[in-house]
Design a protein around this motif. Sequence first.
Motif, PDB file in Angstrom:
ATOM      1  N   GLU A  10     -46.166 -42.236 -43.407  1.00 31.48           N
ATOM      2  CA  GLU A  10     -45.971 -42.591 -44.774  1.00 31.48           C
ATOM      3  C   GLU A  10     -46.252 -43.993 -44.953  1.00 31.48           C
ATOM      4  OE1 GLU A  10     -42.609 -42.792 -48.340  1.00 31.48           O
ATOM      5  OE2 GLU A  10     -41.889 -42.570 -46.259  1.00 31.48           O
ATOM      6  N   THR A  11     -47.089 -44.314 -46.073  1.00 29.27           N
ATOM      7  CA  THR A  11     -47.536 -45.570 -46.111  1.00 29.27           C
ATOM      8  C   THR A  11     -46.549 -46.459 -46.747  1.00 29.27           C
ATOM      9  OG1 THR A  11     -48.552 -45.134 -48.129  1.00 29.27           O
ATOM     10  CG2 THR A  11     -49.807 -44.870 -46.560  1.00 29.27           C
ATOM     11  N   ARG A  12     -46.721 -47.842 -46.761  1.00 24.89           N
ATOM     12  CA  ARG A  12     -45.831 -48.895 -47.421  1.00 24.89           C
ATOM     13  C   ARG A  12     -45.797 -48.728 -49.100  1.00 24.89           C
ATOM     14  NH1 ARG A  12     -46.406 -54.110 -49.308  1.00 24.89           N
ATOM     15  NH2 ARG A  12     -48.563 -53.969 -48.778  1.00 24.89           N
ATOM     16  N   THR A  13     -44.402 -48.583 -49.545  1.00 21.41           N
ATOM     17  CA  THR A  13     -44.381 -48.469 -50.835  1.00 21.41           C
ATOM     18  C   THR A  13     -44.511 -49.711 -51.480  1.00 21.41           C
ATOM     19  OG1 THR A  13     -42.663 -46.902 -50.113  1.00 21.41           O
ATOM     20  CG2 THR A  13     -42.756 -47.508 -52.591  1.00 21.41           C
ATOM     21  N   LEU A  14     -45.304 -49.665 -52.684  1.00 23.97           N
ATOM     22  CA  LEU A  14     -45.692 -50.694 -53.448  1.00 23.97           C
ATOM     23  C   LEU A  14     -44.689 -50.352 -54.765  1.00 23.97           C
ATOM     24  CD1 LEU A  14     -49.425 -50.797 -53.437  1.00 23.97           C
ATOM     25  CD2 LEU A  14     -47.779 -52.125 -52.007  1.00 23.97           C
ATOM     26  N   TRP A  15     -43.621 -51.402 -55.205  1.00 25.96           N
ATOM     27  CA  TRP A  15     -42.619 -51.250 -56.306  1.00 25.96           C
ATOM     28  C   TRP A  15     -43.396 -51.957 -57.410  1.00 25.96           C
ATOM     29  CZ3 TRP A  15     -38.463 -48.040 -55.661  1.00 25.96           C
ATOM     30  CH2 TRP A  15     -37.975 -47.718 -54.480  1.00 25.96           C
ATOM     31  N   LEU A  16     -43.514 -51.070 -58.342  1.00 27.28           N
ATOM     32  CA  LEU A  16     -43.948 -51.811 -59.539  1.00 27.28           C
ATOM     33  C   LEU A  16     -42.780 -52.084 -60.477  1.00 27.28           C
ATOM     34  CD1 LEU A  16     -47.234 -49.742 -60.391  1.00 27.28           C
ATOM     35  CD2 LEU A  16     -46.988 -51.809 -59.070  1.00 27.28           C
ATOM     36  N   LEU A  17     -41.865 -51.422 -60.709  1.00 29.54           N
ATOM     37  CA  LEU A  17     -40.431 -51.489 -61.501  1.00 29.54           C
ATOM     38  C   LEU A  17     -39.384 -50.773 -60.898  1.00 29.54           C
ATOM     39  CD1 LEU A  17     -39.346 -52.111 -64.167  1.00 29.54           C
ATOM     40  CD2 LEU A  17     -39.768 -50.226 -65.019  1.00 29.54           C
ATOM     41  N   LEU A  18     -38.305 -51.912 -60.763  1.00 27.68           N
ATOM     42  CA  LEU A  18     -37.049 -51.342 -60.033  1.00 27.68           C
ATOM     43  C   LEU A  18     -36.071 -51.477 -60.920  1.00 27.68           C
ATOM     44  CD1 LEU A  18     -35.665 -50.539 -57.463  1.00 27.68           C
ATOM     45  CD2 LEU A  18     -35.234 -52.989 -57.039  1.00 27.68           C
ATOM     46  N   LEU A  19     -35.341 -50.110 -61.143  1.00 24.06           N
ATOM     47  CA  LEU A  19     -34.353 -50.001 -61.786  1.00 24.06           C
ATOM     48  C   LEU A  19     -32.951 -49.516 -61.246  1.00 24.06           C
ATOM     49  CD1 LEU A  19     -35.914 -48.545 -65.172  1.00 24.06           C
ATOM     50  CD2 LEU A  19     -35.008 -51.018 -64.890  1.00 24.06           C
ATOM     51  N   PRO A  20     -32.155 -50.322 -60.814  1.00 21.99           N
ATOM     52  CA  PRO A  20     -30.926 -49.905 -60.055  1.00 21.99           C
ATOM     53  C   PRO A  20     -30.247 -48.798 -60.985  1.00 21.99           C
ATOM     54  CG  PRO A  20     -30.545 -51.972 -61.017  1.00 21.99           C
ATOM     55  CD  PRO A  20     -31.910 -51.601 -61.203  1.00 21.99           C
ATOM     56  N   PRO A  21     -29.905 -47.636 -60.235  1.00 30.64           N
ATOM     57  CA  PRO A  21     -29.128 -46.508 -60.848  1.00 30.64           C
ATOM     58  C   PRO A  21     -28.004 -46.668 -61.269  1.00 30.64           C
ATOM     59  CG  PRO A  21     -29.363 -46.088 -58.369  1.00 30.64           C
ATOM     60  CD  PRO A  21     -30.186 -47.278 -58.750  1.00 30.64           C
ATOM     61  N   ALA A  22     -27.519 -46.116 -62.528  1.00 28.49           N
ATOM     62  CA  ALA A  22     -26.096 -46.403 -62.845  1.00 28.49           C
ATOM     63  C   ALA A  22     -25.139 -45.542 -62.520  1.00 28.49           C
ATOM     64  CB  ALA A  22     -26.127 -46.364 -64.632  1.00 28.49           C
ATOM     65  N   LEU A  23     -25.861 -44.209 -61.861  1.00 27.53           N
ATOM     66  CA  LEU A  23     -24.793 -43.390 -61.413  1.00 27.53           C
ATOM     67  C   LEU A  23     -24.592 -43.402 -59.829  1.00 27.53           C
ATOM     68  CD1 LEU A  23     -25.856 -40.375 -63.508  1.00 27.53           C
ATOM     69  CD2 LEU A  23     -24.028 -41.519 -63.820  1.00 27.53           C
ATOM     70  N   LEU A  24     -23.802 -42.977 -59.141  1.00 20.38           N
ATOM     71  CA  LEU A  24     -23.284 -43.001 -57.785  1.00 20.38           C
ATOM     72  C   LEU A  24     -22.877 -41.876 -57.357  1.00 20.38           C
ATOM     73  CD1 LEU A  24     -24.087 -44.784 -55.206  1.00 20.38           C
ATOM     74  CD2 LEU A  24     -21.631 -45.745 -55.583  1.00 20.38           C
ATOM     75  N   SER A  25     -23.376 -41.192 -56.307  1.00 20.73           N
ATOM     76  CA  SER A  25     -22.657 -40.094 -55.475  1.00 20.73           C
ATOM     77  C   SER A  25     -21.192 -40.453 -55.083  1.00 20.73           C
ATOM     78  CB  SER A  25     -23.400 -39.438 -54.655  1.00 20.73           C
ATOM     79  OG  SER A  25     -22.853 -38.421 -54.097  1.00 20.73           O
ATOM     80  N   THR A  26     -20.423 -39.500 -55.054  1.00 20.12           N
ATOM     81  CA  THR A  26     -19.140 -39.664 -54.667  1.00 20.12           C
ATOM     82  C   THR A  26     -18.764 -39.834 -53.200  1.00 20.12           C
ATOM     83  OG1 THR A  26     -18.508 -37.564 -54.933  1.00 20.12           O
ATOM     84  CG2 THR A  26     -17.890 -38.930 -56.658  1.00 20.12           C
ATOM     85  N   GLU A  27     -20.068 -39.084 -52.263  1.00 16.42           N
ATOM     86  CA  GLU A  27     -20.047 -39.200 -50.904  1.00 16.42           C
ATOM     87  C   GLU A  27     -20.178 -40.446 -50.143  1.00 16.42           C
ATOM     88  OE1 GLU A  27     -22.135 -34.765 -51.052  1.00 16.42           O
ATOM     89  OE2 GLU A  27     -22.975 -36.410 -50.087  1.00 16.42           O
ATOM     90  N   PRO A  28     -20.896 -41.575 -50.668  1.00 20.72           N
ATOM     91  CA  PRO A  28     -21.096 -42.771 -49.721  1.00 20.72           C
ATOM     92  C   PRO A  28     -19.948 -43.348 -49.825  1.00 20.72           C
ATOM     93  CG  PRO A  28     -22.671 -42.506 -51.670  1.00 20.72           C
ATOM     94  CD  PRO A  28     -21.947 -41.433 -51.768  1.00 20.72           C
TER      95      PRO A  28
END
Length: 592
Positions: A10-28
Amino acid sequence: EQRLEIVLAETRTLWLLLLPPALLSTEPQEAGTVLERNKIYAEICNAKIGSEYFEEKMVQTISGAAKTKEVQCETITVAEKGMMVTSWDLDNSLEASETEPAQTEEPRAPAGKSSKSPSAEEHRQAVLPARESAVPAGSHKEKECSSEEILTSANLQQDLVVMERILMENIFQPKLALYRQIPVLIEPVVTSEAEEEAEEDEDEEEKEEEKQEGTSLSDPKQSPAEGAGPRLEQLWSYRCDLTRGHRVSSMAWNKVNPDLVAVGYREFVSRDHKEGLACCWSLKNPMWPERIFRCDHGVTAVDFSLASPNLLAVGMANGCVAIYDVQSPKDTVLLDSSASLNKHKGPVWQLRWVEQDRGDKRERLMCISGDGRMTQWFIQQRLDCFDVMKIKRTESGKKKLPGERERKSESPISQQAAGMCFDFHPEDADIFLAGTEEGHIHCCSCSGKEQILGTYRGHKGPVYKVAWNPCSTDTFLSCSADWSILLWHRHSHTPLLTFTSVTAFVHDIQWAPQSTFTFAAVNERRVEIWDLSVSIFQPVLSCAASPEGNLSSLLFARNAECLLLGDSCGQVGVWQLHNLAVPSTEQVCAQR
């Protein structure tokens, strides 16, 4: 045939827009922390909903540039000093400052030891007169301004009213105590020992003389009860300069405050037109009324409301009906019938607030007038009425002679008889009596097709007053200008008894509130107390209660054994009844 190895990476990911999620799983692991923060946030939101200091709005706060200012000064010392100085203190100190230097310098002048130059003395003498003329002028202006402010202040007016009532109660304390049937306070007289011994000796001598006179003048034929009959004692009179020259036309007690009475005044001579008055008098000040309502025409009737005790209804000689608020310090009218199209064309001789049903506080204002109409008034944005009954003239009971021709019908103006008075039945609010100018009394009903249930013919002149017996509700009294008082039974059209003692108009009658057999009546000069259980031929008490003018109206006190008498000079006398027998309950039941 050579073997090749292919590696997928896998090549290096280029982040153009980062929006943190408002939902989170109950497992972590972070799920527990997020849930706790959400719970705290929900509690904060719920707490803000009921708070009066929270309002949900979108705002943008601009942070202004900070500014720094510095000021350096010396510390200011503060000292508080005070004293009270009056105007005469200032005048005395000014005079003292003028006289003291002159007294100290006069003896030193011949010795040549004066340290002041002539120019300084002349300057001081020139300055002092100017100060003398300037200070009093300013002080006079300040005094005038301060005195006007004090005299016009509301606090001073209230304090003066309280002081006036205290003085009135001190002056009338013995009379008020008799009215309220409480012991009279007697102030102790402070005397010396020698004066007390002399007074004791005088009392003993007076007692011995009385015993000797009693033994020498005793008459065995004289009964001990002689001289202990009914009598009247005047306590005080409600009168002032405003009521002088007016005739007392009607009186009414307040339904809630038994110490407040309303009195209506009209001109004594009809040719001399005077303004009418409606005054509210209180026991707290018998020398000046609490409220004064000036009317353009003479007041002929007054009455207080039961549902709203602050409302006073006033009837006038021009047919107008007005309602005043006695709680208001202003004397302006609250409602007036001058704009009504159905207003009376003749004098309103009587008005009364009548309950809709017995025990019901809903009321209706009823009036009877000289135009032959019985009206009921309703209060809305204005005062208006409708006719309950029109009183028509009745045909005479004389039989027509054989040769006599039939008379032509009378004109429409003479078809209605002037109404003079009315009284509602104490138990049935639909039945009332109406007295007319032609001398007839009609028993009427407010409900039903037949308004007139019966007519009582017995008087030869205008009927001035009718009154149901409050205890024996089938009997009633009537008085007239024919010098007579008649006792009627409801189911009999002929009078049961006729009372006549003097040849004078009987202006007013009223049953005593504590007796079934006792009533009072006033004629031109005298007041009479009749007790039917004692005599039906002569009154038990008859006295001249108004030496200045003619009596015009009467009213029994509600909470005392007293009688109020109004006369033609604008005076309302308060008289106490003494030794008036009250019948027992057995006699009352037998009368019923």
